[in-house]
Design a protein around this motif. Structure first.
Motif, mmCIF file in Angstrom:
data_model
loop_
_atom_site.group_PDB
_atom_site.id
_atom_site.type_symbol
_atom_site.label_atom_id
_atom_site.label_comp_id
_atom_site.label_asym_id
_atom_site.label_seq_id
_atom_site.Cartn_x
_atom_site.Cartn_y
_atom_site.Cartn_z
ATOM 1 N N THR A 146 0.841 -1.202 0.000
ATOM 2 C CA THR A 146 0.000 0.000 0.000
ATOM 3 C C THR A 146 0.871 1.245 0.000
ATOM 4 O O THR A 146 0.595 2.202 -0.736
ATOM 5 C CB THR A 146 -0.944 0.009 1.214
ATOM 6 O OG1 THR A 146 -1.781 -1.138 1.157
ATOM 7 C CG2 THR A 146 -1.809 1.252 1.218
ATOM 8 N N LEU A 147 1.916 1.238 0.798
ATOM 9 C CA LEU A 147 2.835 2.373 0.828
ATOM 10 C C LEU A 147 3.431 2.606 -0.560
ATOM 11 O O LEU A 147 3.476 3.738 -1.046
ATOM 12 C CB LEU A 147 3.944 2.135 1.847
ATOM 13 C CG LEU A 147 5.052 3.188 1.900
ATOM 14 C CD1 LEU A 147 4.487 4.558 2.248
ATOM 15 C CD2 LEU A 147 6.121 2.772 2.871
ATOM 16 N N ILE A 148 3.858 1.549 -1.201
ATOM 17 C CA ILE A 148 4.421 1.653 -2.550
ATOM 18 C C ILE A 148 3.381 2.212 -3.512
ATOM 19 O O ILE A 148 3.684 3.081 -4.334
ATOM 20 C CB ILE A 148 4.953 0.288 -3.020
ATOM 21 C CG1 ILE A 148 6.184 -0.096 -2.190
ATOM 22 C CG2 ILE A 148 5.290 0.309 -4.511
ATOM 23 C CD1 ILE A 148 6.609 -1.537 -2.336
ATOM 24 N N ASN A 149 2.157 1.730 -3.398
ATOM 25 C CA ASN A 149 1.074 2.203 -4.262
ATOM 26 C C ASN A 149 0.837 3.696 -4.083
ATOM 27 O O ASN A 149 0.685 4.437 -5.057
ATOM 28 C CB ASN A 149 -0.196 1.404 -3.953
ATOM 29 C CG ASN A 149 -1.207 1.462 -5.046
ATOM 30 O OD1 ASN A 149 -1.068 2.182 -6.017
ATOM 31 N ND2 ASN A 149 -2.264 0.696 -4.891
ATOM 32 N N ALA A 161 -10.045 13.061 -7.947
ATOM 33 C CA ALA A 161 -10.026 11.595 -8.079
ATOM 34 C C ALA A 161 -8.755 11.009 -7.463
ATOM 35 O O ALA A 161 -8.801 9.973 -6.790
ATOM 36 C CB ALA A 161 -10.141 11.193 -9.546
ATOM 37 N N GLU A 162 -7.617 11.673 -7.693
ATOM 38 C CA GLU A 162 -6.356 11.199 -7.109
ATOM 39 C C GLU A 162 -6.393 11.286 -5.589
ATOM 40 O O GLU A 162 -5.964 10.352 -4.906
ATOM 41 C CB GLU A 162 -5.175 12.014 -7.660
ATOM 42 C CG GLU A 162 -4.869 11.703 -9.105
ATOM 43 C CD GLU A 162 -3.924 12.686 -9.744
ATOM 44 O OE1 GLU A 162 -3.196 12.274 -10.663
ATOM 45 O OE2 GLU A 162 -3.900 13.874 -9.340
ATOM 46 N N ASN A 196 -6.625 8.787 -0.360
ATOM 47 C CA ASN A 196 -7.304 8.749 0.940
ATOM 48 C C ASN A 196 -7.905 7.380 1.224
ATOM 49 O O ASN A 196 -7.843 6.896 2.359
ATOM 50 C CB ASN A 196 -8.379 9.836 1.021
ATOM 51 C CG ASN A 196 -7.799 11.196 1.285
ATOM 52 O OD1 ASN A 196 -6.773 11.325 1.924
ATOM 53 N ND2 ASN A 196 -8.463 12.222 0.784
ATOM 54 N N ASP A 197 -8.488 6.742 0.216
ATOM 55 C CA ASP A 197 -9.059 5.406 0.398
ATOM 56 C C ASP A 197 -7.982 4.405 0.800
ATOM 57 O O ASP A 197 -8.198 3.575 1.694
ATOM 58 C CB ASP A 197 -9.775 4.934 -0.868
ATOM 59 C CG ASP A 197 -11.074 5.673 -1.128
ATOM 60 O OD1 ASP A 197 -11.573 6.371 -0.210
ATOM 61 O OD2 ASP A 197 -11.596 5.562 -2.259
ATOM 62 N N ASP A 250 -6.865 5.273 4.376
ATOM 63 C CA ASP A 250 -7.926 4.930 5.334
ATOM 64 C C ASP A 250 -7.981 3.429 5.592
ATOM 65 O O ASP A 250 -8.152 2.990 6.732
ATOM 66 C CB ASP A 250 -9.280 5.423 4.844
ATOM 67 C CG ASP A 250 -9.447 6.924 4.963
ATOM 68 O OD1 ASP A 250 -8.637 7.566 5.670
ATOM 69 O OD2 ASP A 250 -10.386 7.464 4.343
ATOM 70 N N ALA A 251 -7.826 2.639 4.527
ATOM 71 C CA ALA A 251 -7.864 1.181 4.684
ATOM 72 C C ALA A 251 -6.696 0.719 5.564
ATOM 73 O O ALA A 251 -6.858 -0.147 6.428
ATOM 74 C CB ALA A 251 -7.797 0.509 3.311
ATOM 75 N N THR A 252 -5.532 1.307 5.346
ATOM 76 C CA THR A 252 -4.356 0.967 6.159
ATOM 77 C C THR A 252 -4.579 1.375 7.612
ATOM 78 O O THR A 252 -4.245 0.629 8.533
ATOM 79 C CB THR A 252 -3.093 1.645 5.598
ATOM 80 O OG1 THR A 252 -2.899 1.178 4.264
ATOM 81 C CG2 THR A 252 -1.871 1.329 6.438
ATOM 82 N N HIS A 253 -5.148 2.544 7.822
ATOM 83 C CA HIS A 253 -5.412 3.016 9.179
ATOM 84 C C HIS A 253 -6.363 2.064 9.899
ATOM 85 O O HIS A 253 -6.164 1.753 11.069
ATOM 86 C CB HIS A 253 -5.980 4.431 9.149
ATOM 87 C CG HIS A 253 -6.182 5.012 10.496
ATOM 88 N ND1 HIS A 253 -7.412 5.180 11.043
ATOM 89 C CD2 HIS A 253 -5.279 5.401 11.434
ATOM 90 C CE1 HIS A 253 -7.280 5.673 12.242
ATOM 91 N NE2 HIS A 253 -6.009 5.832 12.512
#
Length: 59
Positions: A19-22, A40-41, A46-47, A50-53
């Motif tokens: 996710t960090l790489i993404n 959009a970016e 943010n999505d 947020d998922a990582t959080h």
């Protein structure tokens, strides 16, 4: 913060390296083009964050 909590935090961060790489891959062109992210970016970034959080909080 206990050692167990720190270990869990590190484990979560390491396991979510993709996710960090993404996120970084999404930010690089924005910085190279010297512009602000589009709506959009921002939404995509943010999505991902947020998922990582949520994973980090154990939700």
């Amino acid at each position: 913060m206990s050692l167990a909590m720190i270990a869990t935090l590190i484990e979560t961060i390491i396991s979510d390296a993709p996710t960090l790489i993404n996120v970084v891959e999404k930010l690089i062109p924005i910085f190279k083009e010297n512009r602000a992210p589009t709506d959009a970016e921002w939404s995509e970034i943010n999505d991902l964050v947020d998922a990582t959080h949520k994973k980090l909080q154990g939700e």
